[in-house]
Write an enzyme that holds these catalytic residues in place. Sequence first.
Site, PDB file in Angstrom:
ATOM      1  N   ALA A 504       0.844  -1.198   0.000  1.00 19.12           N
ATOM      2  CA  ALA A 504       0.000   0.000   0.000  1.00 19.12           C
ATOM      3  C   ALA A 504       0.872   1.239   0.000  1.00 19.12           C
ATOM      4  O   ALA A 504       1.961   1.239   0.594  1.00 19.12           O
ATOM      5  CB  ALA A 504      -0.883   0.005   1.238  1.00 19.12           C
ATOM      6  N   ASP A 677      12.684  15.237  16.973  1.00 12.20           N
ATOM      7  CA  ASP A 677      12.936  13.877  16.522  1.00 12.20           C
ATOM      8  C   ASP A 677      13.819  13.125  17.529  1.00 12.20           C
ATOM      9  O   ASP A 677      13.588  11.959  17.833  1.00 12.20           O
ATOM     10  CB  ASP A 677      13.616  13.961  15.145  1.00 12.20           C
ATOM     11  CG  ASP A 677      13.720  12.610  14.497  1.00 12.20           C
ATOM     12  OD1 ASP A 677      12.676  11.931  14.401  1.00 12.20           O
ATOM     13  OD2 ASP A 677      14.841  12.214  14.127  1.00 12.20           O
ATOM     14  N   LYS A 681      13.218   9.744  20.055  1.00 11.46           N
ATOM     15  CA  LYS A 681      14.110   8.590  20.123  1.00 11.46           C
ATOM     16  C   LYS A 681      14.532   8.287  21.555  1.00 11.46           C
ATOM     17  O   LYS A 681      14.523   7.131  21.982  1.00 11.46           O
ATOM     18  CB  LYS A 681      15.339   8.820  19.244  1.00 11.46           C
ATOM     19  CG  LYS A 681      14.988   8.823  17.762  1.00 11.46           C
ATOM     20  CD  LYS A 681      16.183   9.199  16.909  1.00 11.46           C
ATOM     21  CE  LYS A 681      15.827   9.173  15.432  1.00 11.46           C
ATOM     22  NZ  LYS A 681      16.852   9.819  14.602  1.00 11.46           N
TER      23      LYS A 681
END
Length: 814
Positions: A504, A677, A681
Amino acid sequence: MQVLKFGGTSVGSAKAIEQVCHILKQYKPAGRYAIIVSALGGVTDKLIRCGQLAGQGQEDYKNVLLEIETRHLDAIRELFPITAQSGQISQLKKKLNALENLCDGIFQVGELSPRSLDKIMSYGELMSCVIVAEKLKQKGFSAACKDSRELIVTDNNFGHATVNFIATNHNIAQFFAQQPADYVVLPGFVAASNEGETTTLGRGGSDYTAAIVAAAVHASVLDIWTDVSGMMTADPRIVSQAIPISHISYEEAMELSHFGAKVIYPPTIQPVMDKRIPIWIKNTFAPEDHGTLIQDSADRSFPVTGISGIQHIALLTLEGSGMVGIPGFSKRLFESLLQERINVILITQSSSEHSITVGIHETDMLKAKTAVDSEFAQEIHDKRIEPLLVEKDLCIVAVVGDKMKNHHGTSGKLFGTLGRNGVNVRAIAQGSTEKNISAVINKADLKKALNVMHETFFETPLKQVNLFIAGVGNVGSKLLEQLQQQQNYLQNELGLQIRVTGLANSKYTLLSESGIGLNNWRQQLEQGNEMNIPAFVAQIKAMNLRNSVFVDNTASSEVAAVYHEFLQHGISVVTCNKIACSSDYSYYRQLKDLARRFNASFLFETNVGAGLPVINTLNDLIRSGDKVHSIEAVLSGSLNFVFNHFVNGTSFREVVKAAQDEGYTEPDPRIDLSGKDVMRKILILARESGAAIEMDEITNYSFLPDACLDAASVPDFYDQLDVHAQHFQELRSAAAADGKRLKFVARYEDGKASVGLQSVAPDHPFYKLEGKDNIVLYTTSRYQEQPLIVKGAGAGADVTASGIFADIIRSARL
Ligand code: ADP
Ligand code: ASP
Ligand code: MG
């Protein structure tokens, strides 16, 4: 004497009947043969339909009659020269007229009795046997036809008559003693009661006719000619990998057929087994294939001979404290079922005797409920037992093998396999002879269960893994490339056959149970359905394939929001999308718990440091009893690149721009520069270390002035970097003055996490971190003096794809 039986497909057309003649020519010419034939394939179903329509007063039965007539006329016209056809056709017409009269009568009365249905069904075999006998005569065989109803005597339990063996054996022996023809063709399936009424022996009963004749004449062998090359390790219509079993014992064949291997009708074995007559199952359309020899015992070392399944099962449970220690409850239960002629397929009883469970065919469910509840009416009234509990939509799967009793671990292997694939076992039965272990499961799981069982017991070392991949951008397309390149290695070295069964992107979805060819997946995907996440998820669940893994290469929160649906279904999830693991702690926890509960994997190694073994190392430390004291890491390849290139004489703006142009940052570089970001993490690492921590608990010592963060657009953001050029230069020169370098560091210690810019000295492990590499230092109880270091390329489509690849392999080898 030899007895041969040809099934429905084997006599299903003129061409097939020619093939039957060809096969008969291979037998010894001087021998004597009884040849039992079925109706032309599919005709019995049509006859039943015809009777039902007539019984319901629907004139359509005439059309069905016409179809039956045409089918037989076509066969005759193809088989015989014109000169010989008229005799054949008039014989056939006589039978068809009688059949039509019978149906007309049923139509008039508006009711189809079991007696009439047997009469109707008998015409299939009565017609086919004449055609085959005449064809044999025409080919020069010394052939004759004999109506089995004149030989096989039964009671009048229409549809499932019981044979009177004394009378039957006597009739058959006498008939063959006087019969001059060498090849006697008899209709299978049909018999007659003492009163001379037509009866039948149960669907698939031509095999039984052949066994009855073989036993009565003490045949040297019974050959069953059908449309498959023997009894197979599983039903080939459900398990495409099934293979023929060359030798099998009577008991095993009986168990397999009783548990659904339709290739032989279950009662068939008994009469021939009693006389020790061997049975060969052979393929009419591939006579040179070995086939299956059924005889006394099969010399084999492996424990499982075959697997099978029965559909349309209902479970009846009789339960109550009033049953404990009081004899006679089971007897009454079984007697009440027997009175209704309900066949019990499986029995289990808990050792506390508090309950007894039996499996029956679903069609008998209501009859059983009424019979049992009325038998125990008094106890139910006194609340000593509960009304009969009935559960439906179930099926039985079974493994069969004489040698299972000498091997340990077969049931462990069976239930382990089912459990790992999310198949819920509702009841278990293992006969004391240990030739069979059966499990009752939901009917929706039948195909998956039989396939994984087959894989476990017969296909090792090859394990099939089915991948559903969402996201075919940089990372996804690299992954597909790697999968294609590694196919042979995976099969030969790891025993994994990996198929991409779903793909997909944001526009289209494509599903294929047999696997999507990877040479031109792009074109295929563009022909797929429009993307709709709930529909895609529902389709994947409905496919219910074994060893399924959903792979998320997107950055989409909508995709991350459906992981739980997969895990709940036993479908593993492998993802490089950080959203799920960095969203609310409760969702992260739920996903981990679901994975454990449903025996699926939830793997996200690529969430931190791309392909580097950051999370796995942490998991291994914790699993082996180590304790994490602190984590210190550079986790942003983009930020590392930026600060490594931000040297004297450069501007911060131009370095960021270069990083973006090289593809090392997100399209909006602020996602990297803001530290968001990196926060995600370190959040994931903290959670994997055992902290129940949320994103807003992480401190972000941002080095970006607010005006840069708040800029209206990316170009505005770059302008703001120029406006604040001085700020960045000061950060750099302050570090340089101390002989240090700037690194964007994430930290976790004592349950607290933070991210921020830091100047590191030349003796610090971060100092020499090059390019866009990542580094993680784990200080733990075991690694106190010197931290454990994981370091290397921490970004890029290639390494991320190989990290996902590794997670897929990890989940597949579970
Ligand atoms: P016939 O008309 O020759 O009696 P059947 O249709 O009754 O043939 O039985 C043969 C079919 O049984 C095969 O075509 C196959 O689809 C099905 N089958 C189910 N389980 C097994 C099995 N374990 N081995 C072989 N065939 C099986
Ligand atoms: N013709 C019967 C049936 O279809 C019997 C048989 O083929 O064995 O059930
Ligand atoms: Mg059959």
